[in-house]
Enzyme design. Structure first.
Site, PDB file in Angstrom:
ATOM      1  N   GLU A 108      -0.257  -3.051  -2.170  1.00 34.93           N
ATOM      2  CA  GLU A 108      -1.517  -3.792  -2.236  1.00 34.93           C
ATOM      3  C   GLU A 108      -1.360  -5.063  -1.411  1.00 34.93           C
ATOM      4  O   GLU A 108      -0.396  -5.814  -1.592  1.00 34.93           O
ATOM      5  CB  GLU A 108      -1.853  -4.115  -3.697  1.00 34.93           C
ATOM      6  N   ASP A 158      -6.429   4.263  -1.222  1.00 33.01           N
ATOM      7  CA  ASP A 158      -7.581   3.758  -1.977  1.00 33.01           C
ATOM      8  C   ASP A 158      -8.118   2.537  -1.249  1.00 33.01           C
ATOM      9  O   ASP A 158      -8.096   1.423  -1.756  1.00 33.01           O
ATOM     10  CB  ASP A 158      -7.143   3.413  -3.401  1.00 33.01           C
TER      11      ASP A 158
END
Length: 285
Positions: A108, A158
């Site tokens: 992330e 994602d």
């Protein structure tokens, strides 16, 4: 903080959707994105980044079940999974339901998103951040896939839409890096927008992925929050058979996994690879 304001999404020009904001839960501009989490009576807690809805408590299960269980059950025996993005934790939650997976790495770019979501969207991760198999890496996804020495069976991107921080996750450099760190018979999947409104994204992704993978296609699901029709998910592998599993095999794997899903089932899995003709025509041009 209670409020009577309306929140308008700014993804498309000329039309869009709005949400009544019953209460602001959190609002802050992070190093990478402008983040807001608010309560909506119909959809529960809503998270938006840079004016675009990313997830809601009410319908997130559709997106996350399809992004995880389709590639994981198609693979059949994944041991190492890489999630790019996914700071809200729901993708991790669904991957963790597969008990045979040995290692889950999540990359992330924005540590702030992880911190905010753990506190303000706890139902999304449902404790998955505490899973012993999980490792969090704060890094740019493109950099990670091109530098890591690790190999993965499934990669789930994602990503946000291809603007701002998410833009790099739709580049050839990223796709090439993902191919580099996939094991044999590995599978790459990524969200690719609502194809009726964002058809160019699908066409561009298909063209770029086809340089690095032998079998490139899409599968789909209808998710209310992502308005405009079906959402498409990019699919890339070197083994076409993984996209064409028979119902008996999928049913057996689904049963063995012991999953109890709200959207995904083997029939949905099979049908999700059927694409509308307008998209097939665009991909063939």
């Amino acid at each position: 903080m209670a409020t009577n304001e309306m929140w308008y999404e700014t993804l498309h020009t000329g039309f869009g959707q709005y949400f009544s904001v019953d209460k602001i839960i959190y609002r802050e501009k992070t190093d990478h994105q402008d983040l807001v989490i608010f309560e909506n009576a119909a959809l529960g807690r809503v998270m938006a980044l840079d004016g675009v809805v990313q997830t809601t408590e009410r319908d997130e299960f559709i997106y996350h079940e399809m992004m995880t269980h389709v590639p994981l059950l198609a693979h059949g025996a994944p041991k190492r999974v890489l999630i790019i993005g996914g700071g809200d934790g729901a993708m991790l939650r669904e991957v963790c339901r597969h008990k045979n997976i040995e290692q889950i790495t999540m990359v992330e770019i924005d540590a702030g998103v992880v911190t905010f979501c753990r506190q303000y969207l706890p139902n999304h991760n449902a404790g998955a951040y505490d899973d012993a198999r999980f490792k969090l890496v704060i890094d740019d996804g493109v950099n990670f896939v091109n530098q890591t020495s690790d190999k993965f069976d499934v990669i789930i991107s994602d990503c946000t839409d291809p603007i701002g921080p998410g833009e790099s996750l739709f580049t050839s450099e990223f796709y090439q890096g993902c191919r580099r760190c996939l094991n044999q018979d590995g599978i790459f999947v990524a969200q690719n927008g609502v194809c009726f409104l964002q058809q160019d994204e699908a066409v561009n992704s298909h063209r770029k992925l086809s340089h690095y993978f032998g079998d490139v296609s899409f599968y789909q699901a209808a998710i209310p929050t992502y308005y405009g029709g079906i959402m498409t998910f990019a699919w890339a592998s070197d083994n076409p058979a993984l996209r064409q599993l028979d119902m008996a095999t999928l049913t057996a794997r689904f049963s063995e996994a012991g999953l109890n899903c709200r959207y995904y089932n083997p029939a949905i899995h099979t049908g999700s690879f059927a694409l509308p003709q307008y998209l097939l025509n665009a991909l063939a041009d």
